[in-house]
Design an enzyme around this catalytic site. Sequence first.
Site, mmCIF file in Angstrom:
data_model
loop_
_atom_site.group_PDB
_atom_site.id
_atom_site.type_symbol
_atom_site.label_atom_id
_atom_site.label_comp_id
_atom_site.label_asym_id
_atom_site.label_seq_id
_atom_site.Cartn_x
_atom_site.Cartn_y
_atom_site.Cartn_z
ATOM 1 N N SER A 67 1.676 -9.850 -0.996
ATOM 2 C CA SER A 67 1.333 -8.433 -0.855
ATOM 3 C C SER A 67 1.622 -7.846 0.522
ATOM 4 O O SER A 67 1.795 -6.642 0.655
ATOM 5 C CB SER A 67 -0.132 -8.215 -1.218
ATOM 6 O OG SER A 67 -0.958 -9.071 -0.460
ATOM 7 N N GLU A 86 -9.918 7.172 3.460
ATOM 8 C CA GLU A 86 -10.832 6.308 4.200
ATOM 9 C C GLU A 86 -10.066 5.036 4.510
ATOM 10 O O GLU A 86 -9.085 4.720 3.840
ATOM 11 C CB GLU A 86 -12.047 5.971 3.339
ATOM 12 C CG GLU A 86 -11.855 4.800 2.363
ATOM 13 C CD GLU A 86 -10.861 5.067 1.239
ATOM 14 O OE1 GLU A 86 -10.643 6.251 0.912
ATOM 15 O OE2 GLU A 86 -10.297 4.093 0.704
ATOM 16 N N LYS A 107 0.810 -1.225 0.000
ATOM 17 C CA LYS A 107 0.000 0.000 0.000
ATOM 18 C C LYS A 107 0.845 1.278 0.000
ATOM 19 O O LYS A 107 0.438 2.301 -0.516
ATOM 20 C CB LYS A 107 -0.958 0.001 1.180
ATOM 21 C CG LYS A 107 -2.086 -1.008 0.984
ATOM 22 C CD LYS A 107 -3.243 -0.743 1.914
ATOM 23 C CE LYS A 107 -4.465 -1.562 1.524
ATOM 24 N NZ LYS A 107 -4.294 -3.004 1.792
HETATM 25 C C1 PLP Z 1 -5.163 -4.016 1.301
HETATM 26 C C2 PLP Z 1 -4.458 -5.276 1.047
HETATM 27 C C3 PLP Z 1 -4.811 -6.123 -0.031
HETATM 28 C C4 PLP Z 1 -5.984 -5.870 -0.928
HETATM 29 O O1 PLP Z 1 -5.936 -4.734 -1.696
HETATM 30 P P1 PLP Z 1 -5.646 -4.755 -3.273
HETATM 31 O O2 PLP Z 1 -5.997 -3.376 -3.689
HETATM 32 O O3 PLP Z 1 -6.531 -5.798 -3.888
HETATM 33 O O4 PLP Z 1 -4.222 -5.074 -3.445
HETATM 34 C C5 PLP Z 1 -4.054 -7.255 -0.248
HETATM 35 N N1 PLP Z 1 -3.011 -7.575 0.543
HETATM 36 C C6 PLP Z 1 -2.652 -6.805 1.597
HETATM 37 C C7 PLP Z 1 -1.495 -7.229 2.436
HETATM 38 C C8 PLP Z 1 -3.352 -5.629 1.879
HETATM 39 O O5 PLP Z 1 -2.988 -4.876 2.926
#
Ligand code: PLP
Length: 393
Positions: free
Chosen positions: A376, A109, A87
């Site tokens: 992610s 938000e 993020k």
């Molecule tokens: C917020 C988040 C997501 C989901 O958001 P995307 O916009 O689909 O990437 C996925 N993995 C993690 C670790 C997150 O914090």
Amino acid sequence: MFPDKKGKFGIFGGRFVPETLIAPLEELEKGYKEIVKTKEFKEKLNNLLKEYAGRPTPLYFAENLSKYLGFKVYLKREDLAFTGAHKINNTIGQVLLAKMMGKKRIIAETGAGQHGVATATASALLNMECVVYMGEIDLERQKLNVYRMKLLGAKVVPVTSGSKTLKDAINEAMRDWITNFETTHYVIGSVVGPHPYPLIVRNFQSVIGKETKKQIIEKEKRLPDYLIACVGGGSNSIGLFYPFYKYKSVKFIGVEGGGQGLNTDKHSATLTKGEKGILHGSFSYVLQDNYGQIKITHSISAGLDYPGVGPEHAFYKETGRAEYFSVDDKTALKGFHILSELEGIIPALEPSHAIGYLIENKDRFKKDDIVVLCLSGRGDKDVLEVARIEGEL
Ligand SMILES: *Cc1c(COP(=O)(O)O)cnc(C)c1O
């Protein structure tokens, strides 16, 4: 390439908003187009991503997991980016853009608080005032992230309207933006919302795929066969996929939150089970009832728990460029444990869905296939919740 001038990805995307939002969106589009191509912006952003956010993140060959699955798996380690997830790539980009557009104030938000923390971090770094809207129910559930945002100097505003969760916080942030856009930039956290947000967020997250391309060619001397990532709003997945769009031999797999099963009401599988519709200013797939009202979703991972999805994913689905599947809570937990045990990496519950997909579908892949999975985020934020679910506490 897409989106086109109207912000459309095929039939999806666009700008379905009240008239009062058109002026701030047009100003943002103009500012974005002018500023991101300047040398000053590029240098500043690259420097912050490198020195502050820890990029490039490693592309790690997961040897033990690969042996277990029977094909080669590389992990793109977004869990090692500063603040523990992808993020930050987007929030640093957007807050820097806002500063160079002359804005003084940042609003956002947040649902689980991850995007709020990443926005508060970038705002502290770049000396911007920061206000984060958060549903009252989420505030209660995510006390630690609320305190983190406060430590970072942000003001957290409780939202008491509607279901008191993420979608109501988005409505409240939009209201603030309409009133204050001369001084204020609204940082959206995924590839959703009206044009130009899906474009802006995709471009800032594309650093994931660009690095991956360079790294896999260094390591394997060829492109991967598959890219796989979890899909909430869709930003880490699009960030990985998009730079490979034109290489048709590279197949894309997106994995949504299957919750307690697709034949229950408790899931967030928007692309698998949703229908075309409008949410937060964009035409895409949406989980809605027969009257077009937005459904309450569920996923074990807060980041996947969203009733919409970025319009670019709807376009990839419609044109067959990507395939989308869902993985339920139980299988995601299996992925969470297996990666922890095999590689010593505790993943966030969101990418645990993508790991779960590989485990459940390993027969689909050939022995010399190369799969890149976007890890992610890290799992520290989820450890307590998993312990609770499994009765360890
Ligand atoms: C917020 C988040 C997501 C989901 O958001 P995307 O916009 O689909 O990437 C996925 N993995 C993690 C670790 C997150 O914090």
